[in-house]
Write a protein that holds these residues in place. Sequence first.
Motif, PDB file in Angstrom:
ATOM      1  N   SER A 208      47.366  14.787 -26.916  1.00 30.53           N
ATOM      2  CA  SER A 208      47.989  13.837 -27.829  1.00 30.53           C
ATOM      3  C   SER A 208      47.895  14.343 -29.267  1.00 30.53           C
ATOM      4  CB  SER A 208      47.285  12.487 -27.697  1.00 30.53           C
ATOM      5  OG  SER A 208      47.898  11.539 -28.530  1.00 30.53           O
ATOM      6  N   SER A 209      49.018  14.322 -29.976  1.00 32.58           N
ATOM      7  CA  SER A 209      49.060  14.750 -31.376  1.00 32.58           C
ATOM      8  C   SER A 209      49.916  13.782 -32.170  1.00 32.58           C
ATOM      9  CB  SER A 209      49.662  16.152 -31.518  1.00 32.58           C
ATOM     10  OG  SER A 209      48.809  17.114 -30.984  1.00 32.58           O
ATOM     11  N   SER A 210      49.474  13.517 -33.384  1.00 30.76           N
ATOM     12  CA  SER A 210      50.285  12.697 -34.270  1.00 30.76           C
ATOM     13  C   SER A 210      51.311  13.595 -34.957  1.00 30.76           C
ATOM     14  CB  SER A 210      49.404  11.991 -35.296  1.00 30.76           C
ATOM     15  OG  SER A 210      48.703  12.929 -36.063  1.00 30.76           O
ATOM     16  N   TYR A 211      52.429  12.988 -35.362  1.00 29.17           N
ATOM     17  CA  TYR A 211      53.450  13.744 -36.084  1.00 29.17           C
ATOM     18  C   TYR A 211      53.938  12.931 -37.269  1.00 29.17           C
ATOM     19  CZ  TYR A 211      56.716  10.769 -33.501  1.00 29.17           C
ATOM     20  OH  TYR A 211      57.372   9.696 -32.973  1.00 29.17           O
ATOM     21  N   TYR A 212      54.456  13.648 -38.264  1.00 26.24           N
ATOM     22  CA  TYR A 212      55.027  13.032 -39.461  1.00 26.24           C
ATOM     23  C   TYR A 212      56.169  13.937 -39.897  1.00 26.24           C
ATOM     24  CZ  TYR A 212      55.297  10.832 -44.045  1.00 26.24           C
ATOM     25  OH  TYR A 212      55.719  10.152 -45.159  1.00 26.24           O
ATOM     26  N   ALA A 213      57.387  13.430 -39.846  1.00 23.56           N
ATOM     27  CA  ALA A 213      58.573  14.215 -40.212  1.00 23.56           C
ATOM     28  C   ALA A 213      59.201  13.589 -41.448  1.00 23.56           C
ATOM     29  CB  ALA A 213      59.567  14.230 -39.058  1.00 23.56           C
TER      30      ALA A 213
END
Length: 93
Positions: A64-69
């Motif tokens: 599981s990884s968080s992302y921010y685009a």
Amino acid sequence: MVNIQYTRKKQDAQLFQAEPNDTERNPEVVIKNDSNKVLALRIGAERYIVPPGEEKIIHQAPGSSSYYASVPGVLPKLGTTDFEVGHTYTWRF
């Protein structure tokens, strides 16, 4: 005075489309920037820049990884994705 604040609201829909690739390799993430703006993407602790009209392939650790685009002038997208072994994840902006 101008106050800039980023949203903390997570997106309901998944940003990445997952497809099995019939391998036992770590997940591969393909980012395609079809816009005329620079795309900044953070997955976990890593930050990636995808110039306009270009594609970037990222080899991601499973889990599981968080992302921010973010893109100038567009509301950012953020959330969490579970990256699985043997899958390719794509996102077209």
